[in-house]
Design an enzyme around this catalytic site. Structure first.
Site, PDB file in Angstrom:
ATOM      1  N   ILE A 151       0.838  -1.205   0.000  1.00 37.33           N
ATOM      2  CA  ILE A 151       0.000   0.000   0.000  1.00 37.33           C
ATOM      3  C   ILE A 151       0.868   1.249   0.000  1.00 37.33           C
ATOM      4  CG2 ILE A 151      -1.651   1.342   1.363  1.00 37.33           C
ATOM      5  CD1 ILE A 151      -2.980  -1.273   2.165  1.00 37.33           C
ATOM      6  N   HIS A 278     -13.501   4.952   7.612  1.00 38.72           N
ATOM      7  CA  HIS A 278     -12.786   3.705   7.310  1.00 38.72           C
ATOM      8  C   HIS A 278     -13.267   3.100   5.993  1.00 38.72           C
ATOM      9  CE1 HIS A 278     -10.516   0.081   9.220  1.00 38.72           C
ATOM     10  NE2 HIS A 278     -10.246   0.207   7.931  1.00 38.72           N
TER      11      HIS A 278
END
Length: 315
Positions: A151, A278
């Site tokens: 990521i 989130h």
């Protein structure tokens, strides 16, 4: 593999994933109160996505034939603590390859929105206010990425177009990459004072829980932006509130501690804080990538081949 160890629990109906091995038995379970079958017969457990840690671990203790736990999240902190009660040899696999694009997109979106004060523009539009002026740019800024795995690397891919002054990489341990050096976490105190933007994309582990507390915050330069797309507990919320509440730092948070952020929590209303709920991986990109991963893993499992993304094996 014996017959009783060929049962798979999936959060998708099996006919939604084309090409699944026909010699496995599939049970659909996406966190409902009732189990689809006896958990003792499950050999390959795909953890329901975004159903919470209590749901994720609920059937584990009864899964006595279990051989694989496959998460659909990049992190495994929601299930790893419960694996100590399982028999030896159970492999835990994460969803590397599923969330990189979406999470990196959001990291950049939060960074740009915070620097350019997009939330302020939205509030201004609601009030019919024309908020002209000069705003910070990402160009010519120094960006520090903490958690330089897949990521973190994807975030740097997307930063390449923004003419940053430099991108500094940090991971658990130092290493060299084709892009340059990756610093160790122990180097953070010396790296933070030069960073205009600090992006957290590190897994939540014993070593990163509470990583960003009063000490590291004090080393960030005044006016710096903290972007957290990792896990909420990587940051000490009380210490963060002290810094953003004073106006010295700003923050953009896709994850918080506690989470979900309860009504009335000061993070909702502290100036300079942008909160998203989130949603780093929760986009249209998730499902096709998740299904491709499951097809690959189950094909390998059925054929007795090595699985991808194994992060630990129980002892």
């Amino acid at each position: 593999m014996s017959t009783e160890t060929r049962e798979v629990w999936l959060p998708y109906a099996a006919d939604e994933i084309a090409g699944l091995p026909e010699d496995l038995t599939y049970r659909f379970w996406d966190g409902e109160d009732e189990y689809p079958a006896d958990p003792a017969d499950c050999a390959f457990y795909v953890v329901p996505y975004l159903k919470g840690p209590e749901t994720a671990v609920r059937p584990l203790a009864a899964m006595r034939s279990l051989r694989v736990v496959q998460t659909l999240s990049a992190g495994v902190d929601n299930v790893a603590p419960a694996l100590g009660e399982l028999r030896a040899g159970v492999r835990l696999c994460n969803a590397k390859g599923v969330h990189e694009a979406s999470t990196a997109e959001l990291a950049l979106a939060l960074t740009l929105a915070s620097l350019r004060d997009i939330p302020g523009f939205v509030r201004g539009q609601d009030r019919e206010e024309w908020r002209s002026g000069f705003y910070p740019s990402l160009a010519d800024r120094s960006v520090l990425i903490i958690g330089y795995g897949s990521i973190g690397s994807a975030i740097e891919d997307r930063l390449a177009a923004f003419e940053c002054a430099r991108v500094v990489r940090v991971a658990r341990s130092a290493r060299d990459t084709a892009r340059g050096a990756v610093h160790a976490l122990s180097d953070l105190p010396s790296l933070l004072p030069d960073a205009d933007v600090v992006i957290l994309s590190t897994p939540l582990t014993d070593g990163t829980r509470g990583l960003f507390g009063a000490d590291l915050f004090s080393r960030m330069k005044s006016g710096a932006l903290l972007v957290n797309v990792a896990r909420g507990p990587v940051v000490d919320t009380k210490a963060l509130l002290a810094e953003v509440g004073s106006g010295r730092l700003t923050a953009a948070l896709d994850v918080t501690d506690p989470e979900p952020l309860p009504a009335g929590h000061p993070l909702w209303h502290t100036p300079g804080v942008l909160v998203s709920p989130h949603v780093g991986g929760s986009t249209s990109a998730f499902e096709p990538r998740a299904k491709r991963l499951l097809l690959t893993q189950l094909t390998r499992f059925a054929g007795g081949e090595a699985l991808q993304n194994v992060v630990m094996t129980t002892e």
